[in-house]
Design an enzyme around this catalytic site. Structure first.
Site, PDB file in Angstrom:
ATOM      1  N   CYS A  66      -6.862 -27.410  13.894  1.00  9.99           N
ATOM      2  CA  CYS A  66      -8.295 -27.102  13.922  1.00  9.99           C
ATOM      3  C   CYS A  66      -8.586 -25.601  13.874  1.00  9.99           C
ATOM      4  CB  CYS A  66      -8.924 -27.725  15.162  1.00  9.99           C
ATOM      5  SG  CYS A  66      -8.667 -29.510  15.226  1.00  9.99           S
TER       6      CYS A  66
ATOM      7  N   HIS B 117     -15.865 -23.299  20.015  1.00  9.66           N
ATOM      8  CA  HIS B 117     -15.094 -24.431  19.498  1.00  9.66           C
ATOM      9  C   HIS B 117     -15.777 -25.728  19.931  1.00  9.66           C
ATOM     10  CE1 HIS B 117     -11.687 -26.356  17.713  1.00  9.66           C
ATOM     11  NE2 HIS B 117     -11.309 -26.927  18.842  1.00  9.66           N
TER      12      HIS B 117
ATOM     13  N   GLU C 168     -12.808 -24.007  27.692  1.00 11.19           N
ATOM     14  CA  GLU C 168     -13.387 -22.921  26.892  1.00 11.19           C
ATOM     15  C   GLU C 168     -14.413 -22.147  27.715  1.00 11.19           C
ATOM     16  OE1 GLU C 168     -15.213 -21.974  22.455  1.00 11.19           O
ATOM     17  OE2 GLU C 168     -15.135 -24.065  23.143  1.00 11.19           O
TER      18      GLU C 168
ATOM     19  N   LYS D 170     -20.919 -28.343  16.409  1.00 15.10           N
ATOM     20  CA  LYS D 170     -20.249 -29.645  16.297  1.00 15.10           C
ATOM     21  C   LYS D 170     -21.103 -30.772  16.884  1.00 15.10           C
ATOM     22  CE  LYS D 170     -15.380 -28.104  16.320  1.00 15.10           C
ATOM     23  NZ  LYS D 170     -15.507 -26.643  16.565  1.00 15.10           N
TER      24      LYS D 170
ATOM     25  N   HIS E 281     -16.588 -32.764  14.261  1.00 12.82           N
ATOM     26  CA  HIS E 281     -15.478 -31.800  14.217  1.00 12.82           C
ATOM     27  C   HIS E 281     -14.743 -31.939  12.887  1.00 12.82           C
ATOM     28  CE1 HIS E 281     -12.235 -29.285  15.142  1.00 12.82           C
ATOM     29  NE2 HIS E 281     -11.724 -29.875  16.215  1.00 12.82           N
TER      30      HIS E 281
ATOM     31  N   PHE F   5      -4.361 -28.002  17.916  1.00 16.47           N
ATOM     32  CA  PHE F   5      -3.176 -28.631  18.486  1.00 16.47           C
ATOM     33  C   PHE F   5      -1.974 -27.709  18.304  1.00 16.47           C
ATOM     34  CE2 PHE F   5      -4.496 -33.407  17.982  1.00 16.47           C
ATOM     35  CZ  PHE F   5      -5.421 -33.237  18.993  1.00 16.47           C
TER      36      PHE F   5
END
Length: 413
Positions: A163, A303, A314, A335, A340, A399
């Protein structure tokens, strides 16, 4: 002294529309692009919702004989790139072709093509596999096709960092121009994995929202009732140019790019480090690269995936990086409207960050109805807000603990 880099074009293909302005206006209105999955029968799936690009007809944009050679992510990348080039007015020709590069990544690549061709293999044998199978699926063919179609012969690369893919593509392109290896870069990311294996795989991890009866409200970053992210698809492409080159051709400059940070969590395959240490360091590194102090950031496109753990961590990282200033910064997650886009997320969100600077408006975080006590920053809840934005930051985390942060500023001579 490194060269100044500016943004002269934005091209977006998203669940909110095809084209940057369509997407941007939908964001400002707080519209949702999330609905029931239509690309396959999701009846038996735990998650039956996604952010699909509606009404996308590749034949409107790409020659019929070429479409069958491309995965859907490549098609999105081509359309977004052509939109970005159109908005920038950049022409690739014999004079500049070696100084224009392409850097477009994807987190997963042609997932739906892999599934289709595997089914053909099982049902009809290896001789029926398409000769276009491999080039339709591999990540770097988005860059490859855009290069071929535009004639751009400068640096040509791709990244696949989950991502964070788009953020790394844009950040690396920024550095390529800074050091003089190109005068312009077509850069960003694309993703198209709304497929049985894509949705099934993320659902098996229990990462997805299962608010199937209320899809428009399923993506709800920082809300205490959030239950996972929603997969989206599309592409986000920026045209980055060296300042003097852009000036010479009379380009309209949307923003200046001034900082890029990277970091690794070295913690877990899918989970962020518990205290947000990796996210903190990537923002710190971007600030250091830009030569800025935390007090100078006015807006963060976070994010913000709508996962219980990710949003909380975050928030912790932003507080650690910005201290008391964190409570004065507008922080939003687009998002909440697009879902996403995985490898395409950072490109879409960088584009929206640039447009926020252009129009001096902070986009909203929609579906923010019941604040999580552990997430207590200014998330621009539910409505866009006029805001003086001099510097803005865009976060991406992936990830494997791979992080990227981009900083843009309002352009001034």
């Amino acid at each position: 002294m490194s060269r100044r880099v500016v943004v002269t074009g934005v091209g977006l293909v998203s669940p909110l529309g095809i084209g940057a302005e369509l997407t941007w206006q939908a964001v400002l209105q707080g519209k949702s692009g999330i609905g029931p999955i239509s690309e396959f029968d999701a009846t038996d799936f735990a998650c039956r919702i996604a952010g699909e690009v509606k009404g996308f007809d590749p034949y409107k944009y790409i020659e019929k004989k070429e479409v069958k050679k491309m995965g859907r992510f490549i098609q999105f990348a081509i359309v977004a790139s052509e939109c970005a080039l159109g908005s920038s007015g950049l022409k690739v020709d014999g004079e500049n072709e070696e100084q224009v590069g392409v850097y477009i990544g994807s987190g997963i690549g042609g997932f739906e093509v892999i599934e289709r061709e595997h089914k053909i293999l099982l049902e009809h044998g290896p001789r029926r596999i398409s000769p276009f199978f491999i080039p339709a699926t591999i990540v770097n063919l988005a860059s490859g096709y855009v290069s071929i179609r535009t004639g751009a012969k400068g640096p040509n690369s791709a990244t696949a960092t989950a991502c964070t893919t788009s953020a790394h593509s844009i950040g690396d392109s920024f550095k390529i121009i800074q050091r003089g290896d190109a005068d312009a870069m077509i850069c960003g990311g694309a993703e198209a994995c709304i497929s049985p294996m894509g949705i099934g795989g993320f659902a098996a991890m229990r990462a997805l929202s299962t608010r199937n009866e209320d899809p428009e409200h399923a993506s709800r970053p920082w809300d205490k009732d959030r239950d996972g992210f929603v997969v989206g698809e599309g592409a986000g492409i920026l045209i980055l140019e060296e300042l003097d080159s852009a000036r010479r051709r009379g380009a309209r400059i949307l923003a200046e790019m001034v900082g890029y940070g990277m970091s690794g969590d070295a913690f877990h395959v899918t989970a962020p480090s518990e205290n947000g240490e990796g996210a903190y360091r990537v923002m710190r590194n971007a600030l250091r690269d830009a030569g800025l102090e935390p007090v100078q950031i006015d807006y963060i496109n976070a994010h913000g995936t709508s996962t219980p753990m990710g949003d909380r961590i975050e928030t912790l990282a932003i507080k650690r990086c910005f201290g008391e200033r964190a409570y004065q910064i507008a922080v939003s997650s687009t998002k909440s409207m697009t879902g996403h886009l995985l490898g395409g997320a950072g490109g879409l969100e960088a584009g929206l960050t640039v447009l926020a600077i252009r129009d001096q408006i902070a986009p909203p975080t929609t579906n923010h109805e019941a604040p999580d006590p552990e997430c207590d920053l200014d998330y621009v809840p539910n409505r866009a807000r006029p805001l003086a934005i001099e510097h803005a930051l865009s976060n991406s985390f992936g990830f494997g603990g791979t992080n990227g942060a981009l900083i843009f500023k309002r352009y001034a001579e």
